[in-house]
Design a protein around this motif. Structure first.
Motif, mmCIF file in Angstrom:
data_model
loop_
_atom_site.group_PDB
_atom_site.id
_atom_site.type_symbol
_atom_site.label_atom_id
_atom_site.label_comp_id
_atom_site.label_asym_id
_atom_site.label_seq_id
_atom_site.Cartn_x
_atom_site.Cartn_y
_atom_site.Cartn_z
ATOM 1 N N TYR A 6 27.735 20.419 -0.417
ATOM 2 C CA TYR A 6 28.367 21.380 0.489
ATOM 3 C C TYR A 6 27.765 21.290 1.887
ATOM 4 O O TYR A 6 28.469 21.428 2.900
ATOM 5 C CB TYR A 6 28.259 22.800 -0.060
ATOM 6 N N ALA A 7 26.458 21.055 1.960
ATOM 7 C CA ALA A 7 25.804 20.949 3.264
ATOM 8 C C ALA A 7 26.295 19.706 4.014
ATOM 9 O O ALA A 7 26.580 19.763 5.220
ATOM 10 C CB ALA A 7 24.291 20.912 3.091
ATOM 11 N N HIS A 8 26.396 18.573 3.316
ATOM 12 C CA HIS A 8 26.901 17.361 3.958
ATOM 13 C C HIS A 8 28.370 17.523 4.350
ATOM 14 O O HIS A 8 28.791 17.066 5.425
ATOM 15 C CB HIS A 8 26.742 16.160 3.029
ATOM 16 N N LEU A 47 20.080 27.157 4.136
ATOM 17 C CA LEU A 47 18.710 26.769 3.781
ATOM 18 C C LEU A 47 18.603 25.271 3.518
ATOM 19 O O LEU A 47 17.607 24.637 3.887
ATOM 20 C CB LEU A 47 18.241 27.556 2.555
ATOM 21 N N LYS A 48 19.624 24.712 2.887
ATOM 22 C CA LYS A 48 19.629 23.266 2.644
ATOM 23 C C LYS A 48 19.685 22.500 3.971
ATOM 24 O O LYS A 48 18.961 21.521 4.161
ATOM 25 C CB LYS A 48 20.808 22.884 1.751
ATOM 26 N N LEU A 49 20.530 22.951 4.886
ATOM 27 C CA LEU A 49 20.643 22.287 6.192
ATOM 28 C C LEU A 49 19.315 22.287 6.940
ATOM 29 O O LEU A 49 19.013 21.349 7.696
ATOM 30 C CB LEU A 49 21.692 22.996 7.051
ATOM 31 N N LEU A 50 18.521 23.332 6.723
ATOM 32 C CA LEU A 50 17.280 23.487 7.474
ATOM 33 C C LEU A 50 16.050 23.031 6.709
ATOM 34 O O LEU A 50 14.926 23.149 7.204
ATOM 35 C CB LEU A 50 17.134 24.952 7.914
ATOM 36 N N SER A 51 16.264 22.493 5.510
ATOM 37 C CA SER A 51 15.149 21.935 4.751
ATOM 38 C C SER A 51 14.632 20.679 5.458
ATOM 39 O O SER A 51 15.414 19.888 5.985
ATOM 40 C CB SER A 51 15.592 21.566 3.329
ATOM 41 N N VAL A 80 31.702 20.174 10.941
ATOM 42 C CA VAL A 80 31.194 20.452 12.286
ATOM 43 C C VAL A 80 31.528 19.301 13.222
ATOM 44 O O VAL A 80 32.039 19.512 14.334
ATOM 45 C CB VAL A 80 29.665 20.690 12.248
ATOM 46 N N ALA A 81 31.263 18.066 12.769
ATOM 47 C CA ALA A 81 31.552 16.903 13.604
ATOM 48 C C ALA A 81 33.037 16.816 13.940
ATOM 49 O O ALA A 81 33.418 16.521 15.087
ATOM 50 C CB ALA A 81 31.102 15.627 12.887
ATOM 51 N N GLU A 96 18.771 15.079 4.912
ATOM 52 C CA GLU A 96 19.153 13.961 5.770
ATOM 53 C C GLU A 96 20.416 14.316 6.554
ATOM 54 O O GLU A 96 21.522 14.296 6.013
ATOM 55 C CB GLU A 96 19.374 12.703 4.938
ATOM 56 N N HIS A 97 20.228 14.636 7.818
ATOM 57 C CA HIS A 97 21.359 15.031 8.657
ATOM 58 C C HIS A 97 22.231 13.831 8.997
ATOM 59 O O HIS A 97 21.746 12.715 9.175
ATOM 60 C CB HIS A 97 20.854 15.682 9.948
ATOM 61 N N GLN A 98 23.520 14.094 9.097
ATOM 62 C CA GLN A 98 24.480 13.052 9.416
ATOM 63 C C GLN A 98 25.032 13.181 10.836
ATOM 64 O O GLN A 98 25.790 12.330 11.287
ATOM 65 C CB GLN A 98 25.634 13.094 8.402
ATOM 66 N N ILE A 99 24.678 14.265 11.516
ATOM 67 C CA ILE A 99 25.174 14.496 12.872
ATOM 68 C C ILE A 99 24.002 14.931 13.751
ATOM 69 O O ILE A 99 22.939 15.316 13.261
ATOM 70 C CB ILE A 99 26.275 15.581 12.908
ATOM 71 N N THR A 100 24.194 14.870 15.060
ATOM 72 C CA THR A 100 23.121 15.249 15.988
ATOM 73 C C THR A 100 23.086 16.751 16.234
ATOM 74 O O THR A 100 22.031 17.298 16.562
ATOM 75 C CB THR A 100 23.304 14.525 17.330
ATOM 76 N N GLU A 101 24.230 17.435 16.062
ATOM 77 C CA GLU A 101 24.274 18.882 16.282
ATOM 78 C C GLU A 101 23.467 19.597 15.194
ATOM 79 O O GLU A 101 23.479 19.179 14.040
ATOM 80 C CB GLU A 101 25.714 19.389 16.293
ATOM 81 N N ARG A 102 22.812 20.683 15.545
ATOM 82 C CA ARG A 102 21.973 21.415 14.606
ATOM 83 C C ARG A 102 22.269 22.916 14.691
ATOM 84 O O ARG A 102 22.699 23.415 15.736
ATOM 85 C CB ARG A 102 20.486 21.204 14.916
#
Length: 270
Positions: A77-79, A111-115, A85-86, A119-125
């Motif tokens: 879900y986080a990915h 929480l998963k996004l901020l762990s 978002v992208a 492994e982020h796939q985009i530059t936006e946070r």
């Protein structure tokens, strides 16, 4: 305004109002983009839509968005959300980071996004966080729930007897009420398996990874995600603010929207 966006060949529904830096709303399990209607309406009264693009989405498997083709975990879900978002940034020509308002299951995704190991796939946070009854802490079942679980396994064997098969659906509903597993009861097929994967992951360790400005909002009478979880998040997210709703239960973003909106607006404007 309702929009349909294609993410990896899957149709995802969202609503979009306002202008400026995006504020995404992530709903709880069993919720939809409409779950945020009362709160976004109150925020619009305060002029937030003149400063933020308010984006509420239907996670895959909810509302008007298509189900996953296999059982998903929190990372899936986080990915997915990062891909959405992208897609939104491309379509609406946004830039910079985004803010997040989450409820219950949406908190797991945040929480998963901020762990630190995600492994982020985009530059936006994510930037600012509004955590409303955010789930993610796994609790040990009580003795009552353990006993009910044993009874469930035994009951399944008994209910396979031909004479009792017709009673099985009613018996299951009673058991789910005892276990307070309404979300499991309402789920079917892939989403039922997804639910089990979701609740099996403990994200408590990820709370201290959060370095973002955070507003923690909790109902003191929440029987789904206990108030103690809110106190934990407030303690371990350094610099966070805590808003306690003394008579609030789990759905405070709906029942107390008019009360919460000014706090959220002030937090977003700081």
């Amino acid at each position: 305004m309702k929009k349909l966006i294609n993410i990896d060949g899957r149709t995802v529904a969202l609503t979009l109002t306002g202008k400026g830096e995006p504020l995404f709303f992530l709903h709880g399990w069993g919720g939809t983009k409409e779950s945020w209607g009362k709160l976004t309406a109150e925020l619009e009264k305060l002029g937030i839509d003149e400063e933020r693009s308010l984006v509420a989405l239907d996670f895959p498997g909810f509302g008007e968005s298509e189900e996953p083709v296999r059982p998903w975990g929190v990372s899936d879900y986080a990915h997915f959300f990062e891909k959405l978002v992208a897609g939104c940034y491309r379509e609406f020509d946004w830039s910079g980071n985004y803010d997040l308002a989450v409820h219950s299951f949406g908190g797991r995704v945040a929480l998963k996004l901020l762990s630190t190991d995600f492994e982020h796939q985009i530059t936006e946070r994510p930037d600012k966080l509004v955590l409303i009854a955010a789930a993610g802490v796994k609790h040990q079942p009580s003795m009552r729930l353990r006993a009910a679980g044993v009874a469930a396994k035994a009951g399944k064997r008994v209910m396979k007897l031909p004479v009792l098969k017709k009673l099985a659906p009613a018996a299951q509903k009673i058991l789910y009420r005892i276990l307070k597993s309404h979300d499991y009861e309402k789920s079917t097929g892939i989403m039922r398996e997804t639910f089990l994967k979701i609740i099996d992951e403990d994200l408590a360790a990820s709370i201290s990874h959060v370095k973002n400005p955070a507003l923690v909002i909790w109902g003191k009478k929440d029987s789904y995600v206990p108030y103690s979880d809110g106190l934990m998040m407030h303690k371990y997210i350094l610099g966070s603010q805590l808003i306690t709703v003394p008579d609030g239960r789990h759905g405070i973003h709906k029942t107390h929207a008019a009360m919460l909106a000014p706090h959220i607006a002030d937090f977003l404007r700081k």
